[in-house]
Design a protein around this motif. Structure first.
Motif, PDB file in Angstrom:
ATOM      1  N   LEU A 148      53.044 136.917  73.278  1.00  0.00           N
ATOM      2  CA  LEU A 148      52.088 136.784  74.208  1.00  0.00           C
ATOM      3  C   LEU A 148      51.412 138.498  74.353  1.00  0.00           C
ATOM      4  N   GLU A 149      52.306 139.411  74.486  1.00  0.00           N
ATOM      5  CA  GLU A 149      51.937 140.733  74.295  1.00  0.00           C
ATOM      6  C   GLU A 149      51.861 141.432  72.987  1.00  0.00           C
ATOM      7  N   GLY A 150      52.560 141.074  71.852  1.00  0.00           N
ATOM      8  CA  GLY A 150      52.611 141.937  70.746  1.00  0.00           C
ATOM      9  C   GLY A 150      51.342 141.260  70.146  1.00  0.00           C
ATOM     10  N   SER A 151      50.683 140.360  70.097  1.00  0.00           N
ATOM     11  CA  SER A 151      49.444 140.045  69.463  1.00  0.00           C
ATOM     12  C   SER A 151      48.618 139.354  70.325  1.00  0.00           C
ATOM     13  N   LYS A 152      47.365 140.161  70.478  1.00  0.00           N
ATOM     14  CA  LYS A 152      46.181 139.797  71.194  1.00  0.00           C
ATOM     15  C   LYS A 152      45.754 138.363  70.743  1.00  0.00           C
ATOM     16  N   ASP A 153      45.651 138.354  69.494  1.00  0.00           N
ATOM     17  CA  ASP A 153      45.222 137.262  68.608  1.00  0.00           C
ATOM     18  C   ASP A 153      46.056 136.073  69.109  1.00  0.00           C
ATOM     19  N   PHE A 154      47.335 136.088  68.937  1.00  0.00           N
ATOM     20  CA  PHE A 154      48.067 135.101  69.445  1.00  0.00           C
ATOM     21  C   PHE A 154      48.182 134.638  70.641  1.00  0.00           C
ATOM     22  N   SER A 155      47.995 135.498  71.766  1.00  0.00           N
ATOM     23  CA  SER A 155      47.789 135.272  73.211  1.00  0.00           C
ATOM     24  C   SER A 155      46.367 134.469  73.430  1.00  0.00           C
TER      25      SER A 155
ATOM     26  N   GLY B 163      34.383 142.597  87.014  1.00  0.00           N
ATOM     27  CA  GLY B 163      34.873 141.913  88.149  1.00  0.00           C
ATOM     28  C   GLY B 163      35.992 143.148  88.754  1.00  0.00           C
ATOM     29  N   ILE B 164      36.895 142.838  89.402  1.00  0.00           N
ATOM     30  CA  ILE B 164      38.069 143.764  90.057  1.00  0.00           C
ATOM     31  C   ILE B 164      39.289 143.191  89.317  1.00  0.00           C
ATOM     32  N   GLU B 165      39.938 144.316  88.747  1.00  0.00           N
ATOM     33  CA  GLU B 165      41.370 143.639  88.178  1.00  0.00           C
ATOM     34  C   GLU B 165      42.354 143.791  89.062  1.00  0.00           C
ATOM     35  N   LEU B 166      43.357 143.106  88.793  1.00  0.00           N
ATOM     36  CA  LEU B 166      44.820 142.815  89.497  1.00  0.00           C
ATOM     37  C   LEU B 166      45.757 142.249  88.681  1.00  0.00           C
ATOM     38  N   SER B 167      47.061 142.520  89.017  1.00  0.00           N
ATOM     39  CA  SER B 167      48.180 141.845  88.328  1.00  0.00           C
ATOM     40  C   SER B 167      49.126 140.999  89.094  1.00  0.00           C
ATOM     41  N   VAL B 168      49.413 140.010  88.313  1.00  0.00           N
ATOM     42  CA  VAL B 168      50.320 138.903  89.024  1.00  0.00           C
ATOM     43  C   VAL B 168      51.649 138.806  88.036  1.00  0.00           C
ATOM     44  N   PHE B 169      52.746 138.707  88.901  1.00  0.00           N
ATOM     45  CA  PHE B 169      53.906 138.818  88.173  1.00  0.00           C
ATOM     46  C   PHE B 169      54.565 137.540  88.297  1.00  0.00           C
ATOM     47  N   VAL B 170      55.062 136.992  87.233  1.00  0.00           N
ATOM     48  CA  VAL B 170      55.808 135.757  87.125  1.00  0.00           C
ATOM     49  C   VAL B 170      57.345 135.897  86.744  1.00  0.00           C
ATOM     50  N   LEU B 171      58.414 135.239  87.258  1.00  0.00           N
ATOM     51  CA  LEU B 171      59.792 135.217  86.562  1.00  0.00           C
ATOM     52  C   LEU B 171      59.924 133.837  86.352  1.00  0.00           C
ATOM     53  N   THR B 172      60.276 133.713  85.120  1.00  0.00           N
ATOM     54  CA  THR B 172      60.603 132.141  84.560  1.00  0.00           C
ATOM     55  C   THR B 172      61.888 132.143  83.823  1.00  0.00           C
ATOM     56  N   ASP B 173      62.558 130.860  84.132  1.00  0.00           N
ATOM     57  CA  ASP B 173      63.457 130.599  83.254  1.00  0.00           C
ATOM     58  C   ASP B 173      63.286 129.692  82.159  1.00  0.00           C
TER      59      ASP B 173
ATOM     60  N   GLY C   4      62.354 135.318  81.181  1.00  0.00           N
ATOM     61  CA  GLY C   4      61.998 136.688  81.780  1.00  0.00           C
ATOM     62  C   GLY C   4      60.693 136.889  82.601  1.00  0.00           C
ATOM     63  N   PHE C   5      60.251 138.106  82.787  1.00  0.00           N
ATOM     64  CA  PHE C   5      58.931 138.222  83.430  1.00  0.00           C
ATOM     65  C   PHE C   5      57.885 138.217  82.647  1.00  0.00           C
ATOM     66  N   ILE C   6      56.603 137.500  83.364  1.00  0.00           N
ATOM     67  CA  ILE C   6      55.324 137.468  82.375  1.00  0.00           C
ATOM     68  C   ILE C   6      54.615 138.477  83.579  1.00  0.00           C
ATOM     69  N   PHE C   7      53.841 139.337  82.883  1.00  0.00           N
ATOM     70  CA  PHE C   7      52.780 139.957  83.733  1.00  0.00           C
ATOM     71  C   PHE C   7      51.526 139.586  83.244  1.00  0.00           C
ATOM     72  N   ILE C   8      50.843 139.228  84.367  1.00  0.00           N
ATOM     73  CA  ILE C   8      49.174 138.649  83.872  1.00  0.00           C
ATOM     74  C   ILE C   8      48.361 139.373  84.447  1.00  0.00           C
TER      75      ILE C   8
ATOM     76  N   GLU D  13      44.823 139.831  79.865  1.00  0.00           N
ATOM     77  CA  GLU D  13      45.949 140.200  79.028  1.00  0.00           C
ATOM     78  C   GLU D  13      47.593 139.745  79.518  1.00  0.00           C
ATOM     79  N   TYR D  14      48.233 139.423  78.741  1.00  0.00           N
ATOM     80  CA  TYR D  14      49.624 138.866  79.034  1.00  0.00           C
ATOM     81  C   TYR D  14      50.453 140.176  78.577  1.00  0.00           C
ATOM     82  N   ASN D  15      51.624 140.585  79.556  1.00  0.00           N
ATOM     83  CA  ASN D  15      52.557 141.453  79.057  1.00  0.00           C
ATOM     84  C   ASN D  15      53.841 140.686  79.324  1.00  0.00           C
ATOM     85  N   VAL D  16      54.823 140.917  78.482  1.00  0.00           N
ATOM     86  CA  VAL D  16      55.994 140.155  78.558  1.00  0.00           C
ATOM     87  C   VAL D  16      57.142 140.834  79.371  1.00  0.00           C
ATOM     88  N   ARG D  17      56.828 141.639  80.211  1.00  0.00           N
ATOM     89  CA  ARG D  17      57.794 142.732  81.153  1.00  0.00           C
ATOM     90  C   ARG D  17      57.136 142.864  82.379  1.00  0.00           C
ATOM     91  N   MET D  18      57.593 143.635  83.227  1.00  0.00           N
ATOM     92  CA  MET D  18      56.833 144.144  84.449  1.00  0.00           C
ATOM     93  C   MET D  18      55.833 145.330  83.934  1.00  0.00           C
TER      94      MET D  18
END
Ligand code: AMP
Ligand code: GLY
Length: 424
Positions: A103-110, A196-206, A272-276, A289-294
């Protein structure tokens, strides 16, 4: 519990600080850590991608959980490495396996993931060497500015916003045919520009249920007034004043739920964490973008606002019962100001002595690029120290963080004095 944190930045300092307060923590190690993380645990001199050395250490110290800070070890498969070794597969790793890390390692995948699951994002198409001519033609039909993104990890530099068709064509060629970002730009995502204006949302998932952590806003540009080159992040605030309940509800319904459900439907395990990274376009959220960490420096503003035991949530992820856990968040505002080395994000000098940290009394000081040398604390990176304060109002927090950022000294020090002031 005995925890090993992987990483060495301000983000990992904030994790170390937060976990060190847990009543359930027995021992904390940070690999490799920095000159500040030693205050919360024990630094271990192991590189974040040296999986064999990490495994040996984990066995030697009887570590009960590994918390991965940066993306590189995740994208390189640290979690899979653990699962594939019989002697360590029982030790939980917080951070997704390689497939989810795409999800973070490949923009095409995401992008494909988002399209498949109906998650709002900028319209896009991907091109490679075989379809470069088609890509150049495609650009002619697009509105300007247009965004070009290297598919792979490019140290935060792989995104170009092109103002003219000429520029966009030249850059698409440079990325694909001349490997401008090396292997990372073998595939390029061409994407509509969102205003627009950017912001980030953080999710923790099992992998089943999830918790939405506090949102944050990062200031990426080096210069005041959001000018100049992009950096890893010059400061952050949490919460984000314009992310009200109505907006965050849209984020949860349109983005977070379909993301977690989408991972499940695709059979991608994710702990783990999903940083949106989001763009607020006229009140509607779109995924940038997605990042797979904080995030860093978002973590430094987000974690100090979590009042309950973070370890309880991480244990919920490890055991797959996150749904049964709860957490509380401080209503206060956190502001983080990053102190960077002169010259950053270009070439900068290291090994400058850092002094006066003890003069900071009302803020947390999270070391990032620092190390010990001849008994002194010196700079060892572009982003050197994150100063975080928690106050009742945004205005108080901005004033305090900026004042405390000014109290620390090292030669060439620079920081932005306007972090968050645009939101007052
Ligand atoms: P990324 O590496 O995907 O986070 O992109 C870096 C930065 O480029 C983002 O933080 C945005 O400021 C900007 N950006 C990326 N994609 C878009 C887009 N589709 N529209 C406008 N800005 C974008
Ligand atoms: N602050 C942006 C990031 O961590 O990617």
């Amino acid at each position: 519990m005995k925890i090993l944190i992987i990483g060495s930045g301000g983000r990992e300092s904030a994790f170390a600080y937060t976990l060190s307060k847990s009543p359930r923590l027995d021992q904390l190690f940070i690999a490799p850590g920095n000159a500040g993380t030693g205050a919360y645990g024990e630094n271990v001199n192991i590189k974040v991608t040296d999986f064999e050395a990490i495994a040996s250490f984990v066995l030697e110290k009887d570590i009960t959980m590994v918390v991965v800070g940066p993306e590189e070890p995740l994208v390189k498969g640290i979690h899979d490495y653990f699962l594939n070794r019989d002697d360590i597969k029982h030790i939980p790793v917080i951070g997704p396996q390689q497939e989810g890390a795409q999800l973070e390692g490949s923009k095409d995948f995401s992008k494909q993931f988002m399209d498949r699951h109906g998650i709002p994002t900028a319209a896009s198409r991907s091109f490679d060497a075989a379809s470069l001519d088609e890509g150049l033609l495609y650009l002619e039909g697009q509105k300007l500015p247009i965004v070009l993104k290297a598919d792979g990890l490019a140290a935060g530099k792989g995104v170009l916003i092109c103002e003219t068709l000429e520029d966009a064509k030249a850059e698409l060629k440079a990325m694909i045919a001349e490997a401008k970002f090396g292997d990372a730009s073998r595939v390029v995502v061409v994407e509509e520009f969102l205003k627009g204006i950017e912001l980030s949302v953080f999710v923790l998932t099992d992998g089943n249920s999830y918790k939405v952590l506090p949102s944050a806003k990062d200031y990426k540009r080096i210069g005041e007034g959001d000018t100049g080159l992009n950096t890893g992040g010059m400061g952050s605030i949490s919460p984000v004043p314009f992310a009200d309940d109505i907006f965050l509800n849209k984020v949860e319904e349109r983005i977070i739920k379909p993301t977690v459900e989408g991972l499940k439907k695709d059979g991608i395990p994710y702990k783990g964490f999903i940083f949106i990274g989001l763009m607020n376009v006229g009140g509607d959220p779109y995924v940038i973008e997605y990042n797979v960490r904080m995030g860093d420096p978002e973590t430094e503003s987000v974690l100090p606002r979590i009042e309950s035991d973070l370890l309880d949530l991480l244990e919920g992820v490890a055991q797959g019962n996150l749904e049964q856990r709860s957490f509380t968040v401080s209503p206060k505002t956190a502001v983080t100001v990053m102190l960077v080395a002169g010259g950053y994000p270009g070439a900068y000098e290291s090994s400058k002595e850092i002094t006066n940290i003890e003069n900071v009394k009302e803020s947390l000081v999270f070391h990032a690029g620092t190390k010990e040398q001849d008994g002194k604390v010196v700079t060892a990176g572009g982003r050197v120290i994150a100063v975080t304060t928690l106050q009742n109002t945004l205005f108080e927090a901005l004033q305090q963080a900026t004042a405390d950022a000014g109290r620390i000294y090292f030669e060439g020090k620079y920081f932005r004095r306007d972090i968050g002031f645009d939101l007052i």
